[in-house]
Design an enzyme around this catalytic site. Structure first.
Site, mmCIF file in Angstrom:
data_model
loop_
_atom_site.group_PDB
_atom_site.id
_atom_site.type_symbol
_atom_site.label_atom_id
_atom_site.label_comp_id
_atom_site.label_asym_id
_atom_site.label_seq_id
_atom_site.Cartn_x
_atom_site.Cartn_y
_atom_site.Cartn_z
ATOM 1 N N SER A 32 -33.102 -31.954 34.767
ATOM 2 C CA SER A 32 -34.560 -31.761 34.891
ATOM 3 C C SER A 32 -35.055 -32.171 36.273
ATOM 4 C CB SER A 32 -35.288 -32.601 33.836
ATOM 5 O OG SER A 32 -34.833 -32.273 32.556
HETATM 6 N N1 SAM Z 1 -31.121 -35.285 30.476
HETATM 7 C C1 SAM Z 1 -30.349 -34.351 31.235
HETATM 8 C C2 SAM Z 1 -30.009 -34.851 32.611
HETATM 9 O O1 SAM Z 1 -30.400 -35.954 32.995
HETATM 10 O O2 SAM Z 1 -29.293 -34.111 33.297
HETATM 11 C C3 SAM Z 1 -30.938 -32.982 31.285
HETATM 12 C C4 SAM Z 1 -30.861 -32.303 29.997
HETATM 13 S S1 SAM Z 1 -30.903 -30.557 29.956
HETATM 14 C C5 SAM Z 1 -32.536 -30.192 30.428
HETATM 15 C C6 SAM Z 1 -30.847 -30.368 28.183
HETATM 16 C C7 SAM Z 1 -29.507 -30.643 27.574
HETATM 17 O O3 SAM Z 1 -29.640 -30.673 26.166
HETATM 18 C C8 SAM Z 1 -28.458 -29.581 27.883
HETATM 19 O O4 SAM Z 1 -27.365 -30.151 28.508
HETATM 20 C C9 SAM Z 1 -28.105 -29.018 26.492
HETATM 21 O O5 SAM Z 1 -26.760 -28.630 26.363
HETATM 22 C C10 SAM Z 1 -28.440 -30.196 25.612
HETATM 23 N N2 SAM Z 1 -28.650 -29.905 24.182
HETATM 24 C C11 SAM Z 1 -29.338 -28.888 23.616
HETATM 25 N N3 SAM Z 1 -29.300 -29.007 22.264
HETATM 26 C C12 SAM Z 1 -28.601 -30.145 21.986
HETATM 27 C C13 SAM Z 1 -28.233 -30.816 20.788
HETATM 28 N N4 SAM Z 1 -28.580 -30.377 19.561
HETATM 29 N N5 SAM Z 1 -27.516 -31.948 20.887
HETATM 30 C C14 SAM Z 1 -27.142 -32.442 22.100
HETATM 31 N N6 SAM Z 1 -27.451 -31.835 23.269
HETATM 32 C C15 SAM Z 1 -28.185 -30.711 23.211
#
Ligand code: SAM
Length: 230
Positions: A67
């Protein structure tokens, strides 16, 4: 050469933090400190290092993103993170936000270090995030788990704070509400799968939830049993 590059990143990091302060996004001294300490460039792919201190999301592979820094800052401020907190993050991605949380809940030489449990559904990202967290020294205070974060992580519940970094459907996953401590705070983007999402802060008191809408946002979808279908 190496130290020139290091200074270069440090300077860029300081400038980013100053601009977030000027925009009124960063206000709390402890969050400012964490944003100055955590090396964001160590959490992005090598070819994106030079853009690590721009205030924008960056691709981290597998169609996912780290993000924008203003969003990391905003979420940390609203969560009121403090030393000793036990945190659950859903959506590890690069691991950067988990490291920021660790810097806040378990600062160096803390007598009461907290812990961050963070869940990611993509195995490749779990591997990269673990490596970055180890390289930057947050290994002792961050546990990266591979799985469906919409189920939470009951083994370590309840949590002081829960942070979701992917967009949930409007119906907030029940396991996350259940696994939040009484007096705890949940920060979650929710709405539709691709557009029309808002960031919410939800506070739990005696099994009642008070929800506050913060602002419109755009996140990748939360995919899982209590999230969207893939
Ligand atoms: N917090 C992260 C960082 O500091 O880089 C950014 C997160 S990114 C915007 C959103 C993440 O959520 C992605 O890597 C995606 O694969 C993950 N995601 C989506 N659904 C999920 C789930 N049910 N459980 C775990 N991860 C999930």
């Amino acid at each position: 050469m190496v130290s020139t590059l290091k200074m270069h990143f440090e300077e860029k990091r300081k400038r980013l933090v100053e601009s977030l302060k000027d925009r009124g996004i960063l206000t709390k001294p402890e969050v400012i400190r964490a944003m100055l300490i955590v090396l964001r460039h160590k959490f992005v792919p090598k070819d994106a290092e030079s853009s690590a201190y721009m205030d924008s999301p960056l691709s981290i592979g597998l169609g996912q993103t780290i993000s924008a820094p203003h969003m990391n800052a905003m979420m940390c401020e609203y969560l009121e993170l403090k030393e000793g907190d036990k945190i659950l993050e859903i959506g590890t991605g690069s691991g950067y936000h988990a490291a920021l949380c660790a810097e806040l809940v378990a600062p160096e030489e803390s007598q009461n270090p907290g812990h961050v449990f963070t869940i990611e559904r993509h195995e490749g990202l779990v591997k990269n995030a673990r490596e970055s967290i180890k390289k930057t020294g947050y290994e002792a205070n961050v546990t990266v788990i591979h799985g469906d974060g919409t189920l939470g992580h009951p083994k370590e519940a309840p949590y002081d704070k829960i942070l979701v970094t992917a967009a949930s459907p409007s119906k907030i996953p029940l396991p996350l509400r259940d696994q939040l401590k009484d007096g705890g705070i949940l920060c979650i983007p929710a709405g539709s799968k691709n557009f029309g999402q808002n960031l919410y802060i939800i506070k739990k008191h005696k099994n009642e939830f008070k929800t506050k809408k913060i602002t419109g946002v755009r996140f990748v979808p939360l995919i899982g049993k209590f999230g969207f279908e893939s």
